[in-house]
Design an enzyme around this catalytic site. Sequence first.
Site, PDB file in Angstrom:
ATOM      1  N   ARG A  87      11.646  -5.481   5.313  1.00 16.29           N
ATOM      2  CA  ARG A  87      11.454  -4.050   5.002  1.00 16.29           C
ATOM      3  C   ARG A  87      12.428  -3.159   5.779  1.00 16.29           C
ATOM      4  O   ARG A  87      12.683  -3.365   6.958  1.00 16.29           O
ATOM      5  CB  ARG A  87      10.018  -3.630   5.340  1.00 16.29           C
ATOM      6  CG  ARG A  87       9.834  -2.120   5.206  1.00 16.29           C
ATOM      7  CD  ARG A  87       8.399  -1.679   5.274  1.00 16.29           C
ATOM      8  NE  ARG A  87       7.687  -2.259   6.384  1.00 16.29           N
ATOM      9  CZ  ARG A  87       6.371  -2.299   6.461  1.00 16.29           C
ATOM     10  NH1 ARG A  87       5.637  -1.808   5.486  1.00 16.29           N
ATOM     11  NH2 ARG A  87       5.782  -2.843   7.504  1.00 16.29           N
ATOM     12  N   ARG A 130      -0.748  -8.682  13.444  1.00 19.00           N
ATOM     13  CA  ARG A 130      -1.254  -7.696  12.477  1.00 19.00           C
ATOM     14  C   ARG A 130      -2.072  -8.384  11.383  1.00 19.00           C
ATOM     15  O   ARG A 130      -3.091  -7.862  10.939  1.00 19.00           O
ATOM     16  CB  ARG A 130      -0.086  -6.919  11.854  1.00 19.00           C
ATOM     17  CG  ARG A 130       0.491  -5.891  12.823  1.00 19.00           C
ATOM     18  CD  ARG A 130       1.865  -5.431  12.400  1.00 19.00           C
ATOM     19  NE  ARG A 130       1.905  -4.839  11.081  1.00 19.00           N
ATOM     20  CZ  ARG A 130       3.015  -4.727  10.342  1.00 19.00           C
ATOM     21  NH1 ARG A 130       4.169  -5.191  10.796  1.00 19.00           N
ATOM     22  NH2 ARG A 130       2.963  -4.160   9.170  1.00 19.00           N
ATOM     23  N   ARG A 132     -10.057   0.901   8.221  1.00 17.56           N
ATOM     24  CA  ARG A 132      -9.575  -0.426   8.577  1.00 17.56           C
ATOM     25  C   ARG A 132     -10.633  -1.291   9.232  1.00 17.56           C
ATOM     26  O   ARG A 132     -10.356  -2.427   9.615  1.00 17.56           O
ATOM     27  CB  ARG A 132      -8.427  -0.278   9.551  1.00 17.56           C
ATOM     28  CG  ARG A 132      -7.105  -0.685   8.961  1.00 17.56           C
ATOM     29  CD  ARG A 132      -6.059  -0.367   9.983  1.00 17.56           C
ATOM     30  NE  ARG A 132      -4.885  -1.128   9.809  1.00 17.56           N
ATOM     31  CZ  ARG A 132      -3.813  -0.669   9.174  1.00 17.56           C
ATOM     32  NH1 ARG A 132      -3.815   0.509   8.606  1.00 17.56           N
ATOM     33  NH2 ARG A 132      -2.745  -1.409   9.106  1.00 17.56           N
ATOM     34  N   LYS A 155       0.838  -1.208   0.000  1.00 18.28           N
ATOM     35  CA  LYS A 155       0.000   0.000   0.000  1.00 18.28           C
ATOM     36  C   LYS A 155       0.874   1.260   0.000  1.00 18.28           C
ATOM     37  O   LYS A 155       0.665   2.172  -0.777  1.00 18.28           O
ATOM     38  CB  LYS A 155      -0.906   0.038   1.247  1.00 18.28           C
ATOM     39  CG  LYS A 155      -1.832  -1.139   1.388  1.00 18.28           C
ATOM     40  CD  LYS A 155      -2.714  -1.028   2.630  1.00 18.28           C
ATOM     41  CE  LYS A 155      -1.982  -1.086   3.960  1.00 18.28           C
ATOM     42  NZ  LYS A 155      -1.289  -2.354   4.239  1.00 18.28           N
ATOM     43  N   ARG A 210      10.971  -1.167  11.203  1.00 21.25           N
ATOM     44  CA  ARG A 210       9.846  -0.821  12.072  1.00 21.25           C
ATOM     45  C   ARG A 210       9.766  -1.794  13.244  1.00 21.25           C
ATOM     46  O   ARG A 210      10.007  -2.982  13.077  1.00 21.25           O
ATOM     47  CB  ARG A 210       8.539  -0.876  11.259  1.00 21.25           C
ATOM     48  CG  ARG A 210       8.196   0.469  10.671  1.00 21.25           C
ATOM     49  CD  ARG A 210       7.072   0.421   9.685  1.00 21.25           C
ATOM     50  NE  ARG A 210       5.875  -0.292  10.116  1.00 21.25           N
ATOM     51  CZ  ARG A 210       4.780  -0.371   9.377  1.00 21.25           C
ATOM     52  NH1 ARG A 210       4.740   0.208   8.180  1.00 21.25           N
ATOM     53  NH2 ARG A 210       3.723  -1.035   9.800  1.00 21.25           N
TER      54      ARG A 210
HETATM   55  P1  AP5 Z   1       4.851  -1.579   1.925  1.00 21.44           P
HETATM   56  O1  AP5 Z   1       4.556  -0.772   0.716  1.00 21.44           O
HETATM   57  O2  AP5 Z   1       5.569  -0.943   3.049  1.00 21.44           O
HETATM   58  O3  AP5 Z   1       3.516  -2.335   2.428  1.00 21.44           O
HETATM   59  P2  AP5 Z   1       2.229  -1.805   3.196  1.00 21.44           P
HETATM   60  O4  AP5 Z   1       1.050  -2.439   2.564  1.00 21.44           O
HETATM   61  O5  AP5 Z   1       2.258  -0.321   3.292  1.00 21.44           O
HETATM   62  O6  AP5 Z   1       2.472  -2.518   4.588  1.00 21.44           O
HETATM   63  P3  AP5 Z   1       2.381  -1.943   6.074  1.00 21.44           P
HETATM   64  O7  AP5 Z   1       3.134  -2.893   6.929  1.00 21.44           O
HETATM   65  O8  AP5 Z   1       2.760  -0.504   6.134  1.00 21.44           O
HETATM   66  O9  AP5 Z   1       0.853  -2.090   6.338  1.00 21.44           O
HETATM   67  P4  AP5 Z   1       0.142  -2.133   7.683  1.00 21.44           P
HETATM   68  O10 AP5 Z   1      -1.241  -1.964   7.261  1.00 21.44           O
HETATM   69  O11 AP5 Z   1       0.426  -3.322   8.508  1.00 21.44           O
HETATM   70  O12 AP5 Z   1       0.840  -0.938   8.520  1.00 21.44           O
HETATM   71  P5  AP5 Z   1       0.435   0.566   8.801  1.00 21.44           P
HETATM   72  O13 AP5 Z   1       1.662   1.374   8.845  1.00 21.44           O
HETATM   73  O14 AP5 Z   1      -0.656   0.994   7.877  1.00 21.44           O
HETATM   74  O15 AP5 Z   1       5.686  -2.869   1.411  1.00 21.44           O
HETATM   75  C1  AP5 Z   1       6.116  -3.864   2.361  1.00 21.44           C
HETATM   76  C2  AP5 Z   1       7.476  -4.430   1.893  1.00 21.44           C
HETATM   77  O16 AP5 Z   1       7.285  -5.135   0.674  1.00 21.44           O
HETATM   78  C3  AP5 Z   1       8.535  -3.347   1.622  1.00 21.44           C
HETATM   79  O17 AP5 Z   1       9.784  -3.811   2.046  1.00 21.44           O
HETATM   80  C4  AP5 Z   1       8.486  -3.170   0.089  1.00 21.44           C
HETATM   81  O18 AP5 Z   1       9.751  -2.775  -0.433  1.00 21.44           O
HETATM   82  C5  AP5 Z   1       8.108  -4.578  -0.365  1.00 21.44           C
HETATM   83  N1  AP5 Z   1       7.302  -4.559  -1.593  1.00 21.44           N
HETATM   84  C6  AP5 Z   1       6.268  -3.742  -1.886  1.00 21.44           C
HETATM   85  N2  AP5 Z   1       5.746  -4.021  -3.096  1.00 21.44           N
HETATM   86  C7  AP5 Z   1       6.480  -5.084  -3.570  1.00 21.44           C
HETATM   87  C8  AP5 Z   1       6.415  -5.864  -4.782  1.00 21.44           C
HETATM   88  N3  AP5 Z   1       5.506  -5.604  -5.719  1.00 21.44           N
HETATM   89  N4  AP5 Z   1       7.303  -6.880  -4.912  1.00 21.44           N
HETATM   90  C9  AP5 Z   1       8.226  -7.147  -3.928  1.00 21.44           C
HETATM   91  N5  AP5 Z   1       8.336  -6.445  -2.787  1.00 21.44           N
HETATM   92  C10 AP5 Z   1       7.452  -5.428  -2.603  1.00 21.44           C
HETATM   93  O19 AP5 Z   1      -0.190   0.469  10.251  1.00 21.44           O
HETATM   94  C11 AP5 Z   1       0.617   0.157  11.360  1.00 21.44           C
HETATM   95  C12 AP5 Z   1      -0.215   0.117  12.623  1.00 21.44           C
HETATM   96  O20 AP5 Z   1      -0.812   1.392  12.832  1.00 21.44           O
HETATM   97  C13 AP5 Z   1      -1.373  -0.869  12.652  1.00 21.44           C
HETATM   98  O21 AP5 Z   1      -0.943  -2.160  13.038  1.00 21.44           O
HETATM   99  C14 AP5 Z   1      -2.294  -0.224  13.673  1.00 21.44           C
HETATM  100  O22 AP5 Z   1      -1.850  -0.473  14.995  1.00 21.44           O
HETATM  101  C15 AP5 Z   1      -2.123   1.252  13.404  1.00 21.44           C
HETATM  102  N6  AP5 Z   1      -3.102   1.796  12.443  1.00 21.44           N
HETATM  103  C16 AP5 Z   1      -2.823   2.340  11.217  1.00 21.44           C
HETATM  104  N7  AP5 Z   1      -3.950   2.737  10.613  1.00 21.44           N
HETATM  105  C17 AP5 Z   1      -4.958   2.438  11.467  1.00 21.44           C
HETATM  106  C18 AP5 Z   1      -6.363   2.578  11.390  1.00 21.44           C
HETATM  107  N8  AP5 Z   1      -6.976   3.113  10.298  1.00 21.44           N
HETATM  108  N9  AP5 Z   1      -7.110   2.155  12.441  1.00 21.44           N
HETATM  109  C19 AP5 Z   1      -6.523   1.615  13.542  1.00 21.44           C
HETATM  110  N10 AP5 Z   1      -5.200   1.444  13.674  1.00 21.44           N
HETATM  111  C20 AP5 Z   1      -4.420   1.855  12.636  1.00 21.44           C
HETATM  112 MG    MG Z   2       2.514   1.065   4.870  1.00 20.18          MG
END
Ligand code: AP5
Ligand code: MG
Length: 218
Positions: A128, A172, A90, A15, A161
């Site tokens: 990552r 997660r 979410r 994402k 992270r």
């Molecule tokens: P990346 O692009 O970083 O993936 P992502 O989908 O953004 O993954 P996240 O871990 O950020 O998602 P998340 O939803 O768990 O975390 P968030 O920060 O939103 O890519 C991942 C890896 O893959 C990278 O190394 C990249 O290089 C690689 N990659 C990407 N595309 C690729 C491809 N095509 N091929 C190969 N490799 C690839 O949330 C964190 C925390 O915040 C949550 O756990 C929660 O506690 C809180 N939170 C956030 N939003 C909310 C909400 N709305 N409500 C409640 N709690 C929330």
């Molecule tokens: Mg992300």
Amino acid sequence: MSKIIVMIGAPGAGKGTQARLLSEKYGYPQISTGDILREMAQSDTELGRELKGILSSGNLVSDDILAEVIKERTSRDDCSSGYILDGYPRNLNQARLLEDLAVQQDRSIVFVRVIVHMDSLLRRLTGRRTCTRCGEIYNVYFRPPQKEGICDVDGAPLAQRSDDTAETVIRRLEAYKASTAPLVDYYNQDGRLVEVPGDLPVEQVFEKMCGLIDFSAS
Ligand code: AP5
Ligand code: MG
């Protein structure tokens, strides 16, 4: 009518990677609720400490906190012609709040689901690394920087992270399955969901996604 582009997908689906590219191409700001919460968690306040604990557990932060964050961030000037939501909504409650916000702001919503096999997610997350200055996203297995631990873009150090440990990743993924995955059916019903295969190389995922978003906007 200006657009809200919502990125939906499991942890590690890409994402953030795709939202950054979309932001560069269309000039919409990328609003990553995870990034905002991680920043808030650094402050030495009761809220900061509470957030730090929730983030490192892999559970979701409360809807009330998220509602405040989204309301404040999306009312800034840089969102006037649209924005990209990365990590929000979410759960169903957040989804309903977003519908109300879109009506208030007179914006249409496009939901983009990035689909990746569960087997790939663990390596994506544990591998990552993120730039501590500009936020560029790398992966030691799939997208290593030219120089280990250093950002190609600005030379700043890369960091891992705290929630990218194998144990927290499992929590997660459970939270995603229980709370976020049901949104896909919810959006599929009204035809506003586009689905992108996320197991391809980053550039190919991006190309397919742009084609689908342009198509759905016409
Ligand atoms: P990346 O692009 O970083 O993936 P992502 O989908 O953004 O993954 P996240 O871990 O950020 O998602 P998340 O939803 O768990 O975390 P968030 O920060 O939103 O890519 C991942 C890896 O893959 C990278 O190394 C990249 O290089 C690689 N990659 C990407 N595309 C690729 C491809 N095509 N091929 C190969 N490799 C690839 O949330 C964190 C925390 O915040 C949550 O756990 C929660 O506690 C809180 N939170 C956030 N939003 C909310 C909400 N709305 N409500 C409640 N709690 C929330
Ligand atoms: Mg992300």
